[in-house]
Scaffold this motif. Sequence first.
Motif, PDB file in Angstrom:
ATOM      1  N   LEU A 172      -1.313 138.853 -54.065  1.00 32.19           N
ATOM      2  CA  LEU A 172      -2.194 138.180 -55.024  1.00 32.19           C
ATOM      3  C   LEU A 172      -1.403 137.316 -55.999  1.00 32.19           C
ATOM      4  CD1 LEU A 172      -4.632 141.152 -55.675  1.00 32.19           C
ATOM      5  CD2 LEU A 172      -5.265 138.934 -54.690  1.00 32.19           C
ATOM      6  N   LEU A 173      -0.244 137.801 -56.439  1.00 37.97           N
ATOM      7  CA  LEU A 173       0.594 136.997 -57.331  1.00 37.97           C
ATOM      8  C   LEU A 173       1.043 135.716 -56.635  1.00 37.97           C
ATOM      9  CD1 LEU A 173       2.777 139.863 -58.857  1.00 37.97           C
ATOM     10  CD2 LEU A 173       0.999 138.555 -60.048  1.00 37.97           C
ATOM     11  N   MET A 174       1.470 135.838 -55.378  1.00 46.95           N
ATOM     12  CA  MET A 174       1.881 134.658 -54.625  1.00 46.95           C
ATOM     13  C   MET A 174       0.719 133.687 -54.447  1.00 46.95           C
ATOM     14  SD  MET A 174       4.166 136.541 -51.664  1.00 46.95           S
ATOM     15  CE  MET A 174       4.445 135.034 -50.707  1.00 46.95           C
ATOM     16  N   LEU A 220      -4.506 148.960 -59.902  1.00 47.79           N
ATOM     17  CA  LEU A 220      -5.779 148.502 -59.364  1.00 47.79           C
ATOM     18  C   LEU A 220      -6.421 147.462 -60.283  1.00 47.79           C
ATOM     19  CD1 LEU A 220      -7.210 151.918 -58.090  1.00 47.79           C
ATOM     20  CD2 LEU A 220      -6.077 150.123 -56.751  1.00 47.79           C
ATOM     21  N   ALA A 221      -6.234 147.624 -61.588  1.00 45.87           N
ATOM     22  CA  ALA A 221      -6.787 146.655 -62.537  1.00 45.87           C
ATOM     23  C   ALA A 221      -6.100 145.298 -62.406  1.00 45.87           C
ATOM     24  CB  ALA A 221      -6.652 147.184 -63.964  1.00 45.87           C
ATOM     25  N   VAL A 222      -4.795 145.313 -62.185  1.00 44.76           N
ATOM     26  CA  VAL A 222      -4.066 144.053 -61.986  1.00 44.76           C
ATOM     27  C   VAL A 222      -4.592 143.342 -60.741  1.00 44.76           C
ATOM     28  CG1 VAL A 222      -1.819 143.110 -61.307  1.00 44.76           C
ATOM     29  CG2 VAL A 222      -1.981 144.708 -63.212  1.00 44.76           C
ATOM     30  N   GLN A 223      -4.822 144.096 -59.685  1.00 38.40           N
ATOM     31  CA  GLN A 223      -5.346 143.483 -58.468  1.00 38.40           C
ATOM     32  C   GLN A 223      -6.725 142.881 -58.710  1.00 38.40           C
ATOM     33  OE1 GLN A 223      -5.162 146.517 -55.446  1.00 38.40           O
ATOM     34  NE2 GLN A 223      -2.913 146.683 -55.532  1.00 38.40           N
ATOM     35  N   GLU A 224      -7.571 143.586 -59.447  1.00 38.45           N
ATOM     36  CA  GLU A 224      -8.907 143.062 -59.749  1.00 38.45           C
ATOM     37  C   GLU A 224      -8.813 141.772 -60.566  1.00 38.45           C
ATOM     38  OE1 GLU A 224     -11.890 143.935 -58.813  1.00 38.45           O
ATOM     39  OE2 GLU A 224     -11.186 145.627 -57.599  1.00 38.45           O
ATOM     40  N   ARG A 225      -7.889 141.720 -61.514  1.00 35.73           N
ATOM     41  CA  ARG A 225      -7.753 140.527 -62.363  1.00 35.73           C
ATOM     42  C   ARG A 225      -7.373 139.296 -61.550  1.00 35.73           C
ATOM     43  NH1 ARG A 225      -2.686 138.886 -66.179  1.00 35.73           N
ATOM     44  NH2 ARG A 225      -3.406 136.745 -66.516  1.00 35.73           N
ATOM     45  N   GLU A 229      -9.232 135.718 -60.539  1.00 41.70           N
ATOM     46  CA  GLU A 229      -8.656 134.391 -60.782  1.00 41.70           C
ATOM     47  C   GLU A 229      -8.801 133.496 -59.553  1.00 41.70           C
ATOM     48  OE1 GLU A 229      -7.241 132.977 -63.383  1.00 41.70           O
ATOM     49  OE2 GLU A 229      -7.137 134.657 -64.800  1.00 41.70           O
ATOM     50  N   LEU A 230      -8.691 134.101 -58.374  1.00 42.31           N
ATOM     51  CA  LEU A 230      -8.811 133.346 -57.136  1.00 42.31           C
ATOM     52  C   LEU A 230     -10.265 133.127 -56.729  1.00 42.31           C
ATOM     53  CD1 LEU A 230      -6.011 135.192 -55.123  1.00 42.31           C
ATOM     54  CD2 LEU A 230      -5.926 132.803 -55.856  1.00 42.31           C
ATOM     55  N   GLY A 231     -11.166 133.908 -57.302  1.00 41.74           N
ATOM     56  CA  GLY A 231     -12.569 133.813 -56.930  1.00 41.74           C
ATOM     57  C   GLY A 231     -12.858 134.412 -55.565  1.00 41.74           C
ATOM     58  N   TRP A 232     -12.017 135.373 -55.162  1.00 43.29           N
ATOM     59  CA  TRP A 232     -12.193 135.996 -53.855  1.00 43.29           C
ATOM     60  C   TRP A 232     -12.951 137.316 -53.980  1.00 43.29           C
ATOM     61  CZ3 TRP A 232      -6.530 135.826 -51.583  1.00 43.29           C
ATOM     62  CH2 TRP A 232      -6.192 134.488 -51.284  1.00 43.29           C
TER      63      TRP A 232
END
Length: 759
Positions: A172-174, A220-225, A229-232
């Motif tokens: 997700l960061l990438m 898990l919260a970081v992944q949700e954020r 951001e990506l709108g996925w």
Amino acid sequence: MANLKRRHFLQAAGSTLAAIGLSQMNVRRQGDRYAHALAQPTSRKLALLVGVNQYPAGVTPLRGCLTDVRMQKELLVHRFGFDPANILTLENQAATRQNLLDAFETHLIDQAQPGDVVVFHFSGHGSLVRDPDPIAIANGVEGYNGSLLPYDARLNVTDNQVNDIMGKTLFLLMANLKTDQVTVMLDSCHSGGGTRGDLIMRAVESQVALGDAEPSNAELAVQERWLAELGWSPAELKAQRSRGIAKGVALGSAQANQLAADASFGEGAGQFYAGAFTYALTRYLWQQPGNPPLDRVFVDLARSTRDVANSARIVQSPIYEVEPGRNFGQEPLFFSRPQSPAAEAVVVGTEASGEVKFWLGGVSSQSLAAFESGAIFSVVDGNGHEIGQVEQTRRVGLEGYGTLADSTREQIAAGQLLRERVRGVPTDLTLRVGLDASLGADVETARPQLATFNRIQPVAVDGSQSPHYLLGRMTEQGLAIATADAVRDVGEVGSIGLFTPGLVAIRASFGEPGEPIAAAIQRLNPTLKLLLAGQVLRSVLNSDTSNLNVAVVVQPVDSDLAVGRSVSRGSQGGVVTQRLDDAVQMLQSGSEIVVTVANGEPRNLYVAILAIGSSGSMAVLHPTDWDSPESEPLLEPGQQLTIPHQELGRDSNRDYCANPSEAFHLCLSSSGYAEILTLVSTSPLRDALRGLRQIAAANNTRSGEPIGLQDNDPVNVIDTLLGDIDRTTRGEITVRGGVRGVDTTQLAALSTLIQVVEN
């Protein structure tokens, strides 16, 4: 090993690399992509380099991760033109989970614009974490995701929830980066952690407390954020992860079923620790003169990583993957072209004593002993032309120190590059033999007895002295490792023999169970001498630095497929690597091969060829014609030499290995690795020839047949060869100290490695 399709790799792998979509390739492709990525002209080049050696109690500390960070930084700045202000490093306690995530966001995601270059490197432990929505089967168990361990990954664990950073999070960061010119490098592994022999593995178990590691609520919260951001949707994320990596290029240090070694190199003040993969990659890129695409770099790096992994004595094959639908395999590594010429070192400062201080980023692990003192480097300008010389006086880790030669009139400054001109091979180079704990009380008997052998040095197995081999008893673990690596003839449990520092047994070195330690050491004396001779020979390998225009090709008889190709830096086309092509790098036991040496120089060259088996056995393949001892080694300009010579009237339907003739045929036997070592000199090797002739006569070896070396022969022959080369070198340049000089303008020493498999 045949390449795996990405789908199969994802189903079989359990690492963070698999989680972001990496597939197995060879190392050379990996390096070329990394170099190509760094080479593109961009408005900005950003890097985040993370290394964690010291973890809190409960997690095995590592030793080489900070060296990895230094290796990468020196490479990016001095070879690929990164501004040091745009490189952020996080080390040890600073590399907490939150600091790492914040740095990735503020330094990379917030700053990188379309067309910019981004590099993220992580060296540290890896593990496996339960994934609530997995895409693959990891290590044969469904539901896991590979993870990276920041400094505080296993602090304050509650309900088995850890602070690891999952592969899904890295994906997700990438994906949130605004540029596609992204290179992610991970030097860690995710299974088989702990200590193995003299090595520490970069992995921790996935078991925490009484169960499997689970992602923390914060993870898990970081992944949700970042998903938002990506709108996925979660379903779209899963589909994207199943396709491959999110952006750019990703490279990893080992396959999922292999171990990433945190290994030691050198001895005394010159000892240091590093990741085998990072060392191989950065060293290769320092020495690569052109701008090859990543696909080719990764293939080249297969040989380089094997070089370092052999020093670490562990099987380790890097992997890589590119963004789906993008032709990044034809881009340079780091999406950037090198901004400076190929080199072995870079000046980093001047000491108060007047010594020049330099970083030896381009020196091979196998030739470190030749860069303690007495080596001479050419100071080169931006076009690669020599403008002075530095004579090395000492080495501390990978930092060298030296003085300017009298002929160097200009002062040199930080950032100037140094190329190897002469390496200084110690006249008393020793073989370090570690005394493994499996010997028990026999360690005290073994130490003084080994010390009586000339140039054999017994050392402790505690990570402090970088043994070349271990002396120990076969254990159940040793047998399991031998079975996994297909090593045969390794004895029974309790038998005494030799291992690599990674506990891979040396075939045919084990006696019978119950053999007294004193008898075992006497039995192993010839083997140790062979291994010492091989160690000395490998210290002069210089295909990456030699200026002679020569090439060596090893191939099966009656075949156009080359299983090995070694080319010197001075060859036409500027190829620097010793290369193995994946599709043909393995040959079956019983295969017949030929070795071809080509002289691209406008002058005569003199050739010697040796073969070393996986058990250390050594034979001279050329020269062997005692009716013309002076002329046989000579290779005229533009000519080729093929060994063995192919006799007239050869029957193409006959298997000469199964049904030998009177003529000499080079046949491969037993599984493992066979190495062809080729020495090409500008001057006749007269003393070595005389010595070989005497050995042949004493052994009743017929003219034209290979000469098997045994007892003291191997060390004596190699020392005499180096003596011949040293005399040539000293006629061109002044070499001081108790070393033999090996001049890159006078010698090419090339190695070609062949993997032999059973039918």
